[in-house]
Design a protein around this motif. Structure first.
Motif, PDB file in Angstrom:
ATOM      1  N   VAL A  35      61.424 -29.021  74.813  1.00 24.78           N
ATOM      2  CA  VAL A  35      61.629 -30.130  75.445  1.00 24.78           C
ATOM      3  C   VAL A  35      63.086 -30.387  76.368  1.00 24.78           C
ATOM      4  O   VAL A  35      62.898 -31.207  77.100  1.00 24.78           O
ATOM      5  CB  VAL A  35      61.568 -31.139  74.121  1.00 24.78           C
ATOM      6  CG1 VAL A  35      62.106 -32.704  74.559  1.00 24.78           C
ATOM      7  CG2 VAL A  35      60.472 -31.206  73.486  1.00 24.78           C
ATOM      8  N   ASN A  36      64.046 -29.824  75.853  1.00 29.08           N
ATOM      9  CA  ASN A  36      65.343 -30.003  76.651  1.00 29.08           C
ATOM     10  C   ASN A  36      65.187 -29.412  77.999  1.00 29.08           C
ATOM     11  O   ASN A  36      65.747 -30.106  79.040  1.00 29.08           O
ATOM     12  CB  ASN A  36      66.508 -29.497  75.739  1.00 29.08           C
ATOM     13  CG  ASN A  36      66.911 -30.082  74.413  1.00 29.08           C
ATOM     14  OD1 ASN A  36      66.513 -31.413  74.413  1.00 29.08           O
ATOM     15  ND2 ASN A  36      67.312 -29.411  73.501  1.00 29.08           N
ATOM     16  N   LEU A  37      64.513 -28.227  78.010  1.00 27.93           N
ATOM     17  CA  LEU A  37      64.528 -27.485  79.126  1.00 27.93           C
ATOM     18  C   LEU A  37      63.373 -28.329  80.293  1.00 27.93           C
ATOM     19  O   LEU A  37      63.804 -28.329  81.467  1.00 27.93           O
ATOM     20  CB  LEU A  37      63.900 -26.192  79.057  1.00 27.93           C
ATOM     21  CG  LEU A  37      65.035 -25.136  78.771  1.00 27.93           C
ATOM     22  CD1 LEU A  37      64.346 -23.875  78.425  1.00 27.93           C
ATOM     23  CD2 LEU A  37      66.006 -24.901  79.576  1.00 27.93           C
ATOM     24  N   SER A  38      62.395 -28.807  79.619  1.00 27.77           N
ATOM     25  CA  SER A  38      61.434 -29.509  80.572  1.00 27.77           C
ATOM     26  C   SER A  38      62.251 -30.789  81.027  1.00 27.77           C
ATOM     27  O   SER A  38      62.233 -31.264  82.110  1.00 27.77           O
ATOM     28  CB  SER A  38      60.288 -29.876  79.710  1.00 27.77           C
ATOM     29  OG  SER A  38      59.566 -29.012  79.396  1.00 27.77           O
ATOM     30  N   LEU A  39      62.910 -31.522  80.362  1.00 25.92           N
ATOM     31  CA  LEU A  39      63.923 -32.784  80.694  1.00 25.92           C
ATOM     32  C   LEU A  39      64.778 -32.535  81.859  1.00 25.92           C
ATOM     33  O   LEU A  39      64.796 -33.013  82.745  1.00 25.92           O
ATOM     34  CB  LEU A  39      64.354 -33.492  79.289  1.00 25.92           C
ATOM     35  CG  LEU A  39      65.240 -34.796  79.743  1.00 25.92           C
ATOM     36  CD1 LEU A  39      64.413 -35.637  80.367  1.00 25.92           C
ATOM     37  CD2 LEU A  39      66.095 -35.217  78.531  1.00 25.92           C
ATOM     38  N   ALA A  40      65.545 -31.280  81.241  1.00 25.61           N
ATOM     39  CA  ALA A  40      66.335 -30.634  82.606  1.00 25.61           C
ATOM     40  C   ALA A  40      65.662 -30.578  84.004  1.00 25.61           C
ATOM     41  O   ALA A  40      66.350 -31.053  84.982  1.00 25.61           O
ATOM     42  CB  ALA A  40      67.245 -29.804  81.950  1.00 25.61           C
TER      43      ALA A  40
END
Length: 222
Positions: free
Chosen positions: A58-63
């Motif tokens: 989730v965090n990588l996709s958002l970044a």
């Protein structure tokens, strides 16, 4: 002509950040594949690790999304100004209006060819203005293989990315999750290649236009 050096520095910084993000996504997908392989070989499901993998995804996709949107704005700004400089320099026979540097990406099917056509024109015109060619007219300057490789990697990344997203959305079994992860990893690798080639293209065209305007040659490395 208008200097584009500042725009290029911002754009290159964003490309470098995208490379870091994509490299992190490659590592994440490798970790996910190791996790799935462990289960397939009879290991127990580590729920803590599973939750960590989900949170990281989730965090990588958002970044990635935030960087991608910033890149679009920055790239279009640089591309528009670089191509507009050909008209400002009074080069005859420039094929498109500067707005097509943006619009060319937005029209289906046309977006497969129009952006690279404009980038090749920007390359040829910039080389001619910098006095880096013996061609008698700027239209006679040879096309750039570097631009061609950049565009091929960009198209390949987009195709593989769409395939990977489709596979991921349909994945339910472990084998399907593993295959979707491999596709995602391939997409990230192509993303890194496209970003690196884009950096070389941006640096080269920016340097050529700087040479044309100010006689600066320190950045002409390709």
């Amino acid at each position: 002509m208008e200097p584009i050096k500042t725009h290029s520095k911002v754009l290159i910084t964003l490309f470098l950040l995208m490379i870091v993000c994509s490299a992190a996504m490659v590592f994440h997908q490798w970790s996910l594949q190791q996790f799935v392989t462990g289960i397939q070989e009879g290991g127990s499901v580590d729920m803590e690790l599973a939750n960590q993998l989900d949170a990281r995804d989730v965090n990588l996709s958002l970044a990635y999304l935030v960087l991608y949107l910033a890149l679009i704005v920055s790239f279009w700004t640089w591309f528009y100004r670089a191509y507009k400089n050909l008209r400002s320099a009074k080069l005859p026979g420039v094929s498109f209006k500067p707005g097509w540097t943006i619009g060319g990406f937005c029209i289906p099917l046309m977006n497969m060819v129009r952006p690279v056509e404009i980038m090749q024109e920007t390359w040829r015109g910039s080389r001619f203005l910098a006095g880096e060619t013996e061609a008698s007219t700027w239209k006679g300057v040879s096309a750039s293989k570097l631009v061609g490789f950049w565009w091929a990697s960009f198209l390949g990344m987009n195709i593989v990315s769409r395939l990977a997203v489709s596979m991921e959305e349909r994945s339910e079994e472990l084998d399907e999750i593993f295959n979707a992860s491999q596709a995602m990893m391939s997409s990230s690798v192509l993303d890194i290649c496209a970003a690196l080639l884009a950096i070389f293209v941006v640096k080269r065209i920016t340097a050529l236009q700087a040479q044309a305007m100010f006689g600066e040659q320190e950045e002409l490395v390709f």
